[in-house]
Motif scaffolding. Structure first.
Motif: not given
Length: 434
Positions: A16, A20, A151, A153-155, A157-159, A161-162, A232
Motif C-alpha cells: 500500500a 501510494a 505513511k 503519502q498514504l494519507v 493519496v487517499a485525500a 483520490v477523494a 488508479v
C-alpha cells in the motif's frame, strides 16, 4: 549498538505504501492544469490523446516493472541503465535524475502555488510566497524519513483520490451532451498539439525505482504495486479529462479546470477544496521524487558500517539552496515557470530513454517489445523539448567523465555493509542464477 534511524535499512515498504508513492509521483500538480490545456488545444478529442498516452504509460510501466524484478537496484534508474549500457551511462542517468529532482521541486511548488493563488482569485504575486511555503513543507516531509513519509503519502493519496472523485461526481449533474460537439474543433492538428504537454502527466515511473529493494518480496509485490498505480492514475486522468469537457464545455480551456469543477459541484466554496487539492498534489508528488533521489544518493555514496541519512540531507540541502533562488527569479520576472518546466522534463525523459534502451538489451519477451516501442517514442519527446536538450547533454557528459567513486556497480549490489536488507536482492540473485 547504534541507534536505528528513521530510514533504517531494516525497514520495508508495504504494498500500500509503495503504491501510494508511485501514484503520488504520477499524479503531480500537472493534473491541475493539463485537462484544461488539452481541452483548449483539441476540444473533446483530447480524450483520444489521453487514451494514447495512457497506452504509452502502460508500456513504460511494463518496462520498469521488469527492470525492477529482474535487475533490482537501490540505484534505481542508474542501476537499470548500467545493466545494459555500462557504468558511465548509469552515472549519467543518475545525475540526470538527481538534477531533474533538484530543478523540478521548485517548479512543482510554483505550479501548486500558482494554482492556489488563481483558484482563490489572488494575483500572480501571491504565487511566489505560496510556492516558497510549499517547498518548505515538502522538504520538511523528506526530513522526517521514508517510513513516516510513506505513511503520510498514504494519507495524501487517499485525500487526493477523494478530492478528484468529488470533483468528477459532484459536477456530473452539470454535464451536457452538447459539450461533446464538435468533437474535433481544431482538427487533427489540435490533437497533435495536445500530446506533448499531456506527456508531462505520465512522467513518474522512474521516481520510485530506487525504492524497489525496500519491498519485502520485490518479484511479487512490484507487479501489484505497478498495476495498482497504473489503474488508479488511468481512471483519474481519463475521468477528469472527460469531466472537464462534459461539464465545462466552452470554458474547459481555463487555467483552473479542477477549481471550476469543484465550483460546479458545490459553488464558490469549491475553490477552497481546489486549493487543498493543489497542496496535496504538490506534497504527494515531490515527496516521492525527493525520497527516490535520497535513496539513489545513498546508493551512489561510499557505503558506511551503520545506517545514515546522508542522501536525505544532501538532497534537501541542495534543493533548498537552489529552489529558493529559482522561485525568486520567477517572482522577479527574470524567468518564467514555462521555461523552468522544460528543464526537469527533458532530464526525466532522458532517464526514460536510457532505461528503455538498456531494457532492449537485457530483457526478453513482452517487456523487451514494450521497450522497443517506448524508446523511439521517448527519443522523439526528448528532442521535442528544444534547448533543454543541451542541459541534458551537459549533465550527462559531466557525469560520464567523473571518477567512478560511489559507482553505479555498488548501487546495483546494494549496500554491502548492510546484509540485513539483502532479502530482495537474494530473491533476485537466485532468479538470475537459474
Amino acid at each position: 549498538m547504534p541507534e536505528k534511524t528513521t530510514e533504517s535499512r531494516h525497514s520495508h515498504l508495504s504494498t500500500a505504501a509503495a503504491s501510494a508513492l508511485y501514484i503520488g509521483a504520477l499524479l503531480g500538480p500537472s493534473l491541475l492544469l493539463l485537462p484544461g490545456l488539452a481541452a483548449r488545444a483539441a476540444g473533446p478529442a483530447s480524450l483520444l490523446v489521453w487514451l494514447a498516452l495512457l497506452v504509452l504509460s502502460g508500456l513504460i510501466a511494463v518496462v520498469f516493472c521488469a527492470l525492477g524484478t529482474q535487475v533490482g537496484s537501490t540505484g534505481g534508474v542508474a542501476g537499470y541503465t548500467a545493466a545494459g549500457l555500462g557504468e558511465r551511462a548509469g552515472r549519467a542517468a543518475a545525475w540526470c535524475f538527481l538534477a531533474g529532482v533538484v530543478a523540478g521541486a521548485p517548479v512543482v511548488s510554483l505550479i501548486g502555488g500558482s494554482y492556489a493563488a488563481a483558484a482563490l482569485g489572488m494575483g500572480e504575486s501571491a504565487a511566489v510566497p505560496a510556492a516558497l511555503v510549499l517547498l518548505g513543507l515538502v522538504l520538511t516531509v523528506r526530513l522526517v524519513g521514508v517510513r513516516t513519509g510513506a505513511k503520510l503519502q498514504l494519507v495524501l493519496v487517499a485525500a487526493l483520490v477523494a478530492l478528484v472523485l468529488f470533483a468528477m461526481l459532484g459536477s456530473a449533474p452539470h454535464a451536457r451532451a452538447a459539450n461533446w460537439t464538435p468533437f474535433l474543433p481544431h482538427g487533427w492538428a489540435g490533437v497533435a498539439r495536445a500530446a506533448p504537454p499531456l506527456m508531462f502527466a505520465f512522467v513518474g515511473w522512474e521516481a520510485a525505482a530506487s525504492l524497489t529493494t525496500r519491498l519485502r518480496d520485490p518479484r511479487r509485490q512490484l507487479r501489484l504495486v505497478v498495476l495498482i498505480a497504473f489503474v488508479v492514475t488511468s481512471l483519474l486522468c481519463l475521468g477528469l479529462g472527460a469531466a472537464t469537457v462534459a461539464v465545462l464545455g466552452p470554458d474547459a480551456g481555463g487555467a483552473v479546470p479542477l477549481a471550476d469543477l469543484m465550483r460546479a459541484a458545490i459553488g464558490d466554496s469549491g475553490r477552497i477544496l481546489a486549493v487543498g487539492a493543489a497542496l496535496v498534489l504538490t506534497l504527494a508528488a515531490t515527496n516521492t521524487y525527493l525520497t527516490g533521489a535520497a535513496e539513489l544518493t545513498d546508493a551512489l555514496l561510499p557505503p558506511t558500517p551503520t545506517p545514515s541519512r546522508r542522501g536525505s540531507y544532501a538532497v534537501v540541502a541542495t534543493t533548498a539552496l537552489t529552489g529558493g533562488p529559482l522561485i525568486a527569479l520567477v517572482g522577479s520576472g527574470v524567468l518564467s515557470t514555462d521555461q523552468l518546466v522544460a528543464v526537469p522534463t527533458a532530464l526525466f525523459l532522458s532517464v526514460y530513454l536510457t532505461c528503455t534502451a538498456s531494457a532492449i538489451r537485457i530483457l526478453n519477451g513482452l517487456p523487451r517489445l514494450a521497450a522497443m516501442v517506448c524508446c523511439p517514442a521517448v527519443l522523439a519527446l526528448v528532442l521535442g523539448t528544444g534547448w533543454p536538450v543541451l542541459a541534458v547533454a551537459a549533465v550527462a557528459l559531466l557525469a560520464a567523465t567523473l571518477p567512478g567513486r560511489g559507482s553505479v556497480s555498488a548501487a546495483q549490489d546494494g549496500h554491502r555493509n548492510e546484509p540485513e536488507l539483502t532479502e530482495g536482492n537474494v530473491v533476485l540473485a537466485s532468479h538470475n542464477s537459474r
